[in-house]
Design a protein around this motif. Structure first.
Motif, PDB file in Angstrom:
ATOM      1  N   ARG A 234       4.993  10.619  -5.897  1.00 52.19           N
ATOM      2  CA  ARG A 234       6.107  11.044  -6.758  1.00 52.19           C
ATOM      3  C   ARG A 234       5.587  11.661  -8.048  1.00 52.19           C
ATOM      4  N   LEU A 235       4.425  11.201  -8.506  1.00 53.03           N
ATOM      5  CA  LEU A 235       3.835  11.730  -9.731  1.00 53.03           C
ATOM      6  C   LEU A 235       2.873  12.885  -9.460  1.00 53.03           C
ATOM      7  N   GLY A 236       2.805  13.331  -8.203  1.00 50.27           N
ATOM      8  CA  GLY A 236       1.990  14.489  -7.866  1.00 50.27           C
ATOM      9  C   GLY A 236       0.517  14.202  -7.713  1.00 50.27           C
ATOM     10  N   VAL A 237       0.155  12.953  -7.376  1.00 48.04           N
ATOM     11  CA  VAL A 237      -1.249  12.572  -7.224  1.00 48.04           C
ATOM     12  C   VAL A 237      -1.505  12.111  -5.792  1.00 48.04           C
ATOM     13  N   ALA A 238      -2.531  12.661  -5.163  1.00 44.16           N
ATOM     14  CA  ALA A 238      -3.001  12.190  -3.861  1.00 44.16           C
ATOM     15  C   ALA A 238      -4.313  11.444  -4.078  1.00 44.16           C
ATOM     16  N   HIS A 239      -4.455  10.283  -3.444  1.00 39.38           N
ATOM     17  CA  HIS A 239      -5.664   9.476  -3.612  1.00 39.38           C
ATOM     18  C   HIS A 239      -6.855  10.102  -2.892  1.00 39.38           C
ATOM     19  N   ARG A 240      -6.669  10.479  -1.632  1.00 38.77           N
ATOM     20  CA  ARG A 240      -7.619  11.206  -0.783  1.00 38.77           C
ATOM     21  C   ARG A 240      -8.814  10.378  -0.288  1.00 38.77           C
ATOM     22  N   ASP A 241      -8.863   9.102  -0.595  1.00 40.00           N
ATOM     23  CA  ASP A 241      -9.930   8.272  -0.033  1.00 40.00           C
ATOM     24  C   ASP A 241      -9.432   6.845   0.190  1.00 40.00           C
ATOM     25  N   ILE A 242      -8.263   6.734   0.812  1.00 41.87           N
ATOM     26  CA  ILE A 242      -7.714   5.418   1.121  1.00 41.87           C
ATOM     27  C   ILE A 242      -8.517   4.808   2.271  1.00 41.87           C
ATOM     28  N   LYS A 243      -9.058   3.631   2.029  1.00 41.19           N
ATOM     29  CA  LYS A 243      -9.821   2.895   3.032  1.00 41.19           C
ATOM     30  C   LYS A 243      -9.812   1.424   2.626  1.00 41.19           C
ATOM     31  N   PRO A 244     -10.110   0.503   3.546  1.00 32.00           N
ATOM     32  CA  PRO A 244     -10.026  -0.927   3.215  1.00 32.00           C
ATOM     33  C   PRO A 244     -10.905  -1.345   2.045  1.00 32.00           C
ATOM     34  N   GLU A 245     -12.040  -0.684   1.860  1.00 28.47           N
ATOM     35  CA  GLU A 245     -12.925  -1.041   0.745  1.00 28.47           C
ATOM     36  C   GLU A 245     -12.290  -0.754  -0.613  1.00 28.47           C
ATOM     37  N   ASN A 246     -11.309   0.146  -0.653  1.00 26.79           N
ATOM     38  CA  ASN A 246     -10.653   0.513  -1.908  1.00 26.79           C
ATOM     39  C   ASN A 246      -9.336  -0.223  -2.124  1.00 26.79           C
ATOM     40  N   ILE A 247      -9.086  -1.225  -1.299  1.00 22.88           N
ATOM     41  CA  ILE A 247      -7.873  -2.027  -1.442  1.00 22.88           C
ATOM     42  C   ILE A 247      -8.278  -3.426  -1.866  1.00 22.88           C
ATOM     43  N   LEU A 248      -7.944  -3.759  -3.108  1.00 24.09           N
ATOM     44  CA  LEU A 248      -8.321  -5.038  -3.694  1.00 24.09           C
ATOM     45  C   LEU A 248      -7.110  -5.974  -3.733  1.00 24.09           C
ATOM     46  N   PHE A 249      -7.356  -7.208  -4.163  1.00 18.57           N
ATOM     47  CA  PHE A 249      -6.286  -8.201  -4.290  1.00 18.57           C
ATOM     48  C   PHE A 249      -6.442  -8.938  -5.612  1.00 18.57           C
ATOM     49  N   ASP A 250      -5.317  -9.169  -6.283  1.00 13.95           N
ATOM     50  CA  ASP A 250      -5.384  -9.957  -7.507  1.00 13.95           C
ATOM     51  C   ASP A 250      -5.340 -11.445  -7.167  1.00 13.95           C
ATOM     52  N   SER A 251      -5.256 -12.290  -8.170  1.00 15.19           N
ATOM     53  CA  SER A 251      -5.319 -13.734  -7.944  1.00 15.19           C
ATOM     54  C   SER A 251      -4.120 -14.257  -7.162  1.00 15.19           C
ATOM     55  N   ARG A 252      -3.045 -13.468  -7.107  1.00  7.57           N
ATOM     56  CA  ARG A 252      -1.847 -13.870  -6.365  1.00  7.57           C
ATOM     57  C   ARG A 252      -1.751 -13.174  -5.011  1.00  7.57           C
TER      58      ARG A 252
ATOM     59  N   LEU B 269       0.830  -1.204   0.000  1.00  7.65           N
ATOM     60  CA  LEU B 269       0.000   0.000   0.000  1.00  7.65           C
ATOM     61  C   LEU B 269       0.866   1.257   0.000  1.00  7.65           C
ATOM     62  N   LEU B 270       1.889   1.271   0.834  1.00  7.58           N
ATOM     63  CA  LEU B 270       2.786   2.429   0.897  1.00  7.58           C
ATOM     64  C   LEU B 270       3.576   2.586  -0.395  1.00  7.58           C
ATOM     65  N   SER B 271       3.939   1.473  -1.015  1.00  7.32           N
ATOM     66  CA  SER B 271       4.625   1.540  -2.302  1.00  7.32           C
ATOM     67  C   SER B 271       3.737   2.195  -3.353  1.00  7.32           C
ATOM     68  N   ALA B 272       2.454   1.842  -3.350  1.00  9.50           N
ATOM     69  CA  ALA B 272       1.509   2.469  -4.276  1.00  9.50           C
ATOM     70  C   ALA B 272       1.371   3.955  -3.986  1.00  9.50           C
ATOM     71  N   MET B 273       1.283   4.328  -2.697  1.00 16.18           N
ATOM     72  CA  MET B 273       1.143   5.733  -2.340  1.00 16.18           C
ATOM     73  C   MET B 273       2.407   6.524  -2.689  1.00 16.18           C
ATOM     74  N   SER B 274       3.563   5.925  -2.449  1.00 16.38           N
ATOM     75  CA  SER B 274       4.815   6.604  -2.797  1.00 16.38           C
ATOM     76  C   SER B 274       4.876   6.878  -4.296  1.00 16.38           C
ATOM     77  N   HIS B 275       4.440   5.909  -5.093  1.00 14.71           N
ATOM     78  CA  HIS B 275       4.404   6.085  -6.547  1.00 14.71           C
ATOM     79  C   HIS B 275       3.451   7.217  -6.933  1.00 14.71           C
ATOM     80  N   CYS B 276       2.259   7.216  -6.350  1.00 17.75           N
ATOM     81  CA  CYS B 276       1.292   8.287  -6.618  1.00 17.75           C
ATOM     82  C   CYS B 276       1.878   9.646  -6.271  1.00 17.75           C
TER      83      CYS B 276
END
Length: 276
Positions: free
Chosen positions: A127-145, A118-125
């Motif tokens: 660095r590109l000047g984007v804030a998500h502003r609605d981080i919550k467990p419902e917005n965190i998904l998982f792929d098949s792995r 999650l922090l890796s995703a936020m750090s990437h955002c």
């Protein structure tokens, strides 16, 4: 049903989700033999300019931020006068919220594994000047792995070149105090939200709560972070140290996503019992 979708390429299957403005279907591309998630949004349901802006934000920011292993991958966007459809990677039906409800708490290594992604995703955002502003467990998904995939960038905002953000957005329990106070703020609002999620993963309850949204907001603004012994008796001092640095009421001293990624608890995979 098919308006806005490339009928020659994608076949819509069963419904797998529903939101304010539309429906998410599992879809199939016979040319690649792959399944995807197609979000179908009906423009007639958009009542004002804010709704329309949120709707356009998701494909705009997902496209800007892709590819990243922990951000939901977007593949195509189709639009006509009536419908906007977004073709994205297909994730598991269970979100982080569902996982927490099912298990109540996670072990420190389990929580650290999710938090580093999650922090890796936020750090990437950020660095590109984007804030998500609605981080919550419902917005965190998982792929098949079981890899974390951050989704729903409808409330995202660009803050590049020193630009500050404003406006009350976010969700009770997870929103940072400076947002509720009506101040200008920066991308560290996402770090606060990540810290709240970490707290919940470790002990099963949020750090700030109330009987309704107003009471929750009051508790958030007070920002009185506590570690009740009945809940935290088995939680390491290193984990609590990271929580203090992420759920810090003073945004100027709050950790950035990059700083959080370098914390000993994260670097040790949640295995370290105490700080040196």
């Amino acid at each position: 049903m098919w308006a806005g979708v490339n009928k020659s390429q994608y076949e819509l299957c069963e419904e797998i989700g529903r939101g304010r403005f539309g429906t998410i279907f599992r879809s199939f591309d016979p040319t690649t033999n792959q399944f995807y998630a197609s979000k179908i949004i009906h423009k007639s349901l958009l009542t004002d300019s804010t709704d329309r802006e949120c709707l356009q934000n998701e494909p705009k920011y997902l496209t800007l931020l892709s590819p990243h292993p922990n951000i939901l991958q977007i593949y195509e966007v189709h639009e006509d006068d009536d419908v906007l459809s977004i073709v994205m990677e297909l994730c598991q039906p269970l979100t982080l919220f569902d996982k927490i409800v099912k298990t109540n708490t996670l072990t420190e290594p389990e929580a650290a594994s999710i938090m580093v992604q999650l922090l890796s995703a936020m750090s990437h955002c950020h660095r590109l000047g984007v804030a998500h502003r609605d981080i919550k467990p419902e917005n965190i998904l998982f792929d098949s792995r079981e890899n974390v995939k951050v989704a729903d960038f409808g409330s995202a905002e660009w803050f590049g070149e020193g630009r500050k953000m404003s406006g009350i957005v976010g969700t009770p329990y997870y929103v940072a105090p400076e947002v509720l106070l009506g101040r200008e703020y920066d991308e560290k609002v996402d770090v606060w939200s990540c810290g709240v999620i970490l707290y919940i993963m470790l002990v099963g309850v949020p750090p700030f709560y109330g009987d309704d949204a107003a009471q929750i907001f009051e508790a958030v603004i007070r920002g009185n972070l506590r570690f009740p012994s009945r809940l935290f008796r088995t939680v390491s001092s290193s984990a609590k140290d990271l929580l203090r640095k992420m759920i810090c009421r003073d945004a100027s001293t709050r950790f950035s996503a990059e700083q959080a990624l370098r914390h000993p608890w994260i670097l040790s995979g949640g295995e370290r019992a105490d700080l040196n």
